[in-house]
Design a protein around this motif. Sequence first.
Motif, PDB file in Angstrom:
ATOM      1  N   LEU A 621       0.830  -1.206   0.000  1.00 54.07           N
ATOM      2  CA  LEU A 621       0.000   0.000   0.000  1.00 54.07           C
ATOM      3  C   LEU A 621       0.868   1.261   0.000  1.00 54.07           C
ATOM      4  CD1 LEU A 621      -2.827  -1.156   2.423  1.00 54.07           C
ATOM      5  CD2 LEU A 621      -2.903  -1.039  -0.068  1.00 54.07           C
ATOM      6  N   ASP A 622       1.971   1.221   0.747  1.00 53.71           N
ATOM      7  CA  ASP A 622       2.859   2.393   0.809  1.00 53.71           C
ATOM      8  C   ASP A 622       3.542   2.657  -0.527  1.00 53.71           C
ATOM      9  OD1 ASP A 622       2.311   2.816   3.378  1.00 53.71           O
ATOM     10  OD2 ASP A 622       4.185   1.978   4.194  1.00 53.71           O
ATOM     11  N   ARG A 623       3.990   1.593  -1.112  1.00 58.16           N
ATOM     12  CA  ARG A 623       4.865   1.775  -2.276  1.00 58.16           C
ATOM     13  C   ARG A 623       4.149   1.496  -3.596  1.00 58.16           C
ATOM     14  NH1 ARG A 623      10.790  -0.301  -0.824  1.00 58.16           N
ATOM     15  NH2 ARG A 623      11.199   1.301  -2.391  1.00 58.16           N
ATOM     16  N   PHE A 624       2.839   1.437  -3.538  1.00 63.00           N
ATOM     17  CA  PHE A 624       2.085   1.032  -4.733  1.00 63.00           C
ATOM     18  C   PHE A 624       2.479   1.826  -5.974  1.00 63.00           C
ATOM     19  CE2 PHE A 624      -1.420   1.044  -7.722  1.00 63.00           C
ATOM     20  CZ  PHE A 624      -1.593  -0.317  -7.881  1.00 63.00           C
ATOM     21  N   PHE A 625       2.709   3.110  -5.779  1.00 63.67           N
ATOM     22  CA  PHE A 625       2.971   3.955  -6.951  1.00 63.67           C
ATOM     23  C   PHE A 625       4.357   3.738  -7.535  1.00 63.67           C
ATOM     24  CE2 PHE A 625      -0.538   5.917  -4.739  1.00 63.67           C
ATOM     25  CZ  PHE A 625      -1.462   5.931  -5.764  1.00 63.67           C
ATOM     26  N   GLU A 626       5.193   2.994  -6.800  1.00 58.92           N
ATOM     27  CA  GLU A 626       6.509   2.673  -7.371  1.00 58.92           C
ATOM     28  C   GLU A 626       6.432   1.374  -8.173  1.00 58.92           C
ATOM     29  OE1 GLU A 626       9.497   2.708  -4.189  1.00 58.92           O
ATOM     30  OE2 GLU A 626       8.126   4.041  -3.121  1.00 58.92           O
ATOM     31  N   LEU A 627       5.255   0.766  -8.186  1.00 59.10           N
ATOM     32  CA  LEU A 627       5.131  -0.541  -8.836  1.00 59.10           C
ATOM     33  C   LEU A 627       4.673  -0.442 -10.299  1.00 59.10           C
ATOM     34  CD1 LEU A 627       3.563  -2.466  -5.827  1.00 59.10           C
ATOM     35  CD2 LEU A 627       5.937  -2.513  -6.604  1.00 59.10           C
ATOM     36  N   SER A 628       4.694   0.783 -10.817  1.00 55.00           N
ATOM     37  CA  SER A 628       4.413   0.954 -12.248  1.00 55.00           C
ATOM     38  C   SER A 628       5.496   1.855 -12.824  1.00 55.00           C
ATOM     39  CB  SER A 628       3.070   1.657 -12.463  1.00 55.00           C
ATOM     40  OG  SER A 628       2.035   0.890 -11.930  1.00 55.00           O
ATOM     41  N   PRO A 629       5.881   1.653 -14.077  1.00 55.43           N
ATOM     42  CA  PRO A 629       6.858   2.565 -14.692  1.00 55.43           C
ATOM     43  C   PRO A 629       6.204   3.941 -14.889  1.00 55.43           C
ATOM     44  CG  PRO A 629       5.988   1.041 -16.322  1.00 55.43           C
ATOM     45  CD  PRO A 629       5.409   0.635 -15.007  1.00 55.43           C
ATOM     46  N   GLU A 630       7.010   4.927 -15.245  1.00 60.52           N
ATOM     47  CA  GLU A 630       6.441   6.267 -15.365  1.00 60.52           C
ATOM     48  C   GLU A 630       5.422   6.338 -16.506  1.00 60.52           C
ATOM     49  OE1 GLU A 630       9.466   9.179 -15.671  1.00 60.52           O
ATOM     50  OE2 GLU A 630       8.062  10.874 -15.733  1.00 60.52           O
ATOM     51  N   PHE A 631       5.739   5.600 -17.589  1.00 61.39           N
ATOM     52  CA  PHE A 631       4.838   5.602 -18.750  1.00 61.39           C
ATOM     53  C   PHE A 631       4.376   4.189 -19.068  1.00 61.39           C
ATOM     54  CE2 PHE A 631       7.370   9.410 -19.297  1.00 61.39           C
ATOM     55  CZ  PHE A 631       6.386  10.367 -19.534  1.00 61.39           C
ATOM     56  N   GLN A 632       3.172   4.080 -19.554  1.00 62.02           N
ATOM     57  CA  GLN A 632       2.655   2.800 -20.028  1.00 62.02           C
ATOM     58  C   GLN A 632       3.114   2.584 -21.479  1.00 62.02           C
ATOM     59  OE1 GLN A 632       0.739   0.293 -18.339  1.00 62.02           O
ATOM     60  NE2 GLN A 632       1.834   1.475 -16.773  1.00 62.02           N
ATOM     61  N   PRO A 633       3.050   1.334 -21.975  1.00 58.24           N
ATOM     62  CA  PRO A 633       3.538   1.085 -23.347  1.00 58.24           C
ATOM     63  C   PRO A 633       2.810   1.917 -24.408  1.00 58.24           C
ATOM     64  CG  PRO A 633       3.145  -0.985 -22.195  1.00 58.24           C
ATOM     65  CD  PRO A 633       2.648   0.090 -21.296  1.00 58.24           C
ATOM     66  N   ASP A 634       1.593   2.353 -24.127  1.00 59.41           N
ATOM     67  CA  ASP A 634       0.899   3.186 -25.120  1.00 59.41           C
ATOM     68  C   ASP A 634       1.314   4.651 -25.038  1.00 59.41           C
ATOM     69  OD1 ASP A 634      -0.308   3.966 -22.808  1.00 59.41           O
ATOM     70  OD2 ASP A 634      -2.297   3.181 -23.293  1.00 59.41           O
ATOM     71  N   GLY A 635       2.309   4.960 -24.148  1.00 64.28           N
ATOM     72  CA  GLY A 635       2.837   6.315 -24.098  1.00 64.28           C
ATOM     73  C   GLY A 635       2.178   7.191 -23.048  1.00 64.28           C
ATOM     74  N   LEU A 636       1.102   6.733 -22.457  1.00 63.65           N
ATOM     75  CA  LEU A 636       0.419   7.578 -21.466  1.00 63.65           C
ATOM     76  C   LEU A 636       1.154   7.509 -20.128  1.00 63.65           C
ATOM     77  CD1 LEU A 636      -3.315   6.647 -22.113  1.00 63.65           C
ATOM     78  CD2 LEU A 636      -2.218   8.850 -22.563  1.00 63.65           C
ATOM     79  N   PRO A 637       1.206   8.642 -19.420  1.00 69.34           N
ATOM     80  CA  PRO A 637       1.799   8.594 -18.083  1.00 69.34           C
ATOM     81  C   PRO A 637       0.963   7.650 -17.207  1.00 69.34           C
ATOM     82  CG  PRO A 637       1.416  10.856 -18.801  1.00 69.34           C
ATOM     83  CD  PRO A 637       0.757   9.970 -19.796  1.00 69.34           C
ATOM     84  N   SER A 638       1.611   6.760 -16.475  1.00 63.78           N
ATOM     85  CA  SER A 638       0.891   5.742 -15.698  1.00 63.78           C
ATOM     86  C   SER A 638      -0.129   6.356 -14.751  1.00 63.78           C
ATOM     87  CB  SER A 638       1.869   4.896 -14.902  1.00 63.78           C
ATOM     88  OG  SER A 638       2.665   4.155 -15.789  1.00 63.78           O
ATOM     89  N   MET A 639       0.277   7.435 -14.053  1.00 66.42           N
ATOM     90  CA  MET A 639      -0.624   8.011 -13.047  1.00 66.42           C
ATOM     91  C   MET A 639      -1.924   8.500 -13.678  1.00 66.42           C
ATOM     92  SD  MET A 639       0.351   7.669 -10.107  1.00 66.42           S
ATOM     93  CE  MET A 639       1.275   6.198 -10.406  1.00 66.42           C
TER      94      MET A 639
END
Length: 710
Positions: A621-639
Amino acid sequence: MRQDNFEVEDREIYAALMESIDDYIYIGDLTSNKYLISQNMLDDFELPDRMVDDLVSAWGELIHEKDKVRFFKSIQDMLDGRTDSHNEEYQIRNRQGQYIWVHCRGRLYRDQESGRPRSFVGIVKKPTSIGKIDQVTGLHTHEKYVEAIEGMAAAGVMSKAGMILLGIDDFSRINTLKTHHFGDIVLRYVAQDLMKMLPPGTMLYRFDGDQFAILLPVGSRSTLFRIYEKIQNFTIEPHFAEGQEYSFTISAGAVCFSEIGLIEEDVEKCAAIALKEAKAMGKNRCVFFAPEMLDYKVREQKILQELAGSVRESFRGFHLAYQPITDATNLTVIGAEALLRFHSDTYGALGPDEFIPLLENTGWIFPVGRWVLSQAIKTCVRWREKIDDFTINVNVSCLQFKDDSFASVVEEELKRYGLPPRYLTLEMTETYFVTNKENLAATISYLHELGCKIAMDDFGTGYSSLGRLTEFNIDVVKIDRLFVQSLNANHYNYSFVEAVIRLCHRAGMKVCIEGVETALQQQNVSALHADSLQGFYVSRPVPPEDFQQNFIEHPDCMFAKAAPKNIPSQYLRMSGDKDLLLSMMDAVPLALNLWNQKYQNVECNQAAVKLFELQEEAEYLDRFFELSPEFQPDGLPSMQKARDKIKEAFEQGKSVFYWMHCRLDGEPIPCEVVLTRLSYKNEYVVAGYTKDLREHDLQAEKEFLDLADL
Ligand code: C2E
Ligand code: CA
Ligand code: CA
């Protein structure tokens, strides 16, 4: 050029011609061996300039290996004085690296005194201006194939030749699930690739649809088989078009002409029979034609005889079986589909797939089709005495539908038994809708005015695409059983069916899913919000007496077998007990977590912790946002994408998409995520089910990515 009252500069003529003709033009001065070519010729082919030294060599370089010898020979014939004209068709490589067919006609002019070649002028016609060239692939068409076969026969060289008829397996999938345009591109690429594989002297043709034919002047079994093996190996490699990966296999029917010497059947028919056999044996294989394959003809003749007798004798031997159509969720019987059967005195019970084509070929489909309509309507009237809203579905062959009198036949039969037209649904296969759009409109609107309903049968197997589904004015779409069978195993099919249902509902159409055989399939179909279903799970097609007894007397008899209503809905209502909820979550093998309205990740299960190789839930729960790269393969920012998807799930109840995660050590984890809105303690939360796709095959993953854009 100068005559009385007429003066035009030759150069102006050239210039005007060169600019105004679509085809390619060349004008050569053979004393200096320099050629002037039209701008479009330079644009389209790898040539150095508008002025080309020794065009014959430069052009010859671009000609396909298999045509080169023929091309140079025809030029040599001119230079040697055997002829003054050049008239050849060949394939040549354009700037895109594709081989296209062209037809080159040129004329050689000689110095009147010395007789030496002085100039060479000609036109190269593009494929668009040549008949007999397939516009999609640039290959020769069937017409040209016929000419070649006739030419071989006339030259007496048939006996050594061989032919392979190729069919892309399940090509309709590519056409349906992607687009028609994409299908055309695939055909073009396949054509180009096949061409590169074929030995010199071999000819390749595009036949109808997804079929190609290879003709070899000398074609022993081993040569034909080696060519097929090469093709098969090529299909295994990954294929891309317009940035999308696609896969396919190819089946083949091969014929060694020497082996069919005494058969009156033509080669093409033999190849088609062998190809059919290859497909029936499971596709992705090559089958050689053998004369025994013609034994079916004896059977066909006998059946034809019997059908003729039956049509004469008040349809003796024909009867209808009825298969229930039920509500997709509670399985109450709402109607039936009438399915034609024929009992042959010689061969016993025959299925419609065998005898309907014979009825169509002979025209007997008209009287038999009318008989079916009449019987089905009569039965429906009887059953409606018990079930008020009972509807009957009748299959209509495209020949019947095309017949001008069809609508009035329907009207007469309805009147004869007094069935209100809205209880009759006429089923037509999808393919017909696509190929006969214009002709259909009038008949459909007449039948609609009458009050009948129209269903598009076997959707997903023909050539239409999702986008075109709503073009037709129809009431029901029946999704072919091909799809239901792999709903669970294949994201692609699941998302396809889901998209079809959504689209149909938006356009006011109902959806029936065919071929439901198991409880799990029924649950899926119900969860997808299909309206009705049909399949062996409820019942096989049965005689009318059995139908009456099993279903008309007890329309709710399947109720107990229906999936519990509360399982699959998007609006899953959960217990307000948090501990119970968490223990339920831990029982789920998929990674699962809960989001609140503020986009915070508030709970997760053990599987989620394990997926990322973390120590405990708090860390997840604490580190959830570190578990995705900055961008998704379609180019969109993950957040941003995550927020959009969660919002979508809150608003629409559900969201399914592909997501790239990564572990803290950086290892990427491609996932499929399903977000579902839940009601929890009187507020909504979104549950995210994350499926690790690493063990799944890459193709499925790619297909899912494509579908995410539907
Ligand atoms: P269809 O219209 O798609 O009919 C459904 C076919 O799927 C039927 O085959 C049915 O027995 C089969 N089926 C139903 N549920 C299941 C299931 O759960 N699993 C599997 N594996 N199969 C299932 P059938 O009766 O052999 O009919 C074949 C086709 O013949 C029909 O396909 C329809 O296109 C055509 N046909 C049948 N009766 C008529 C008719 O009266 N006129 C015309 N023109 N065509 C007919
Ligand atoms: Ca049908
Ligand atoms: Ca069907």
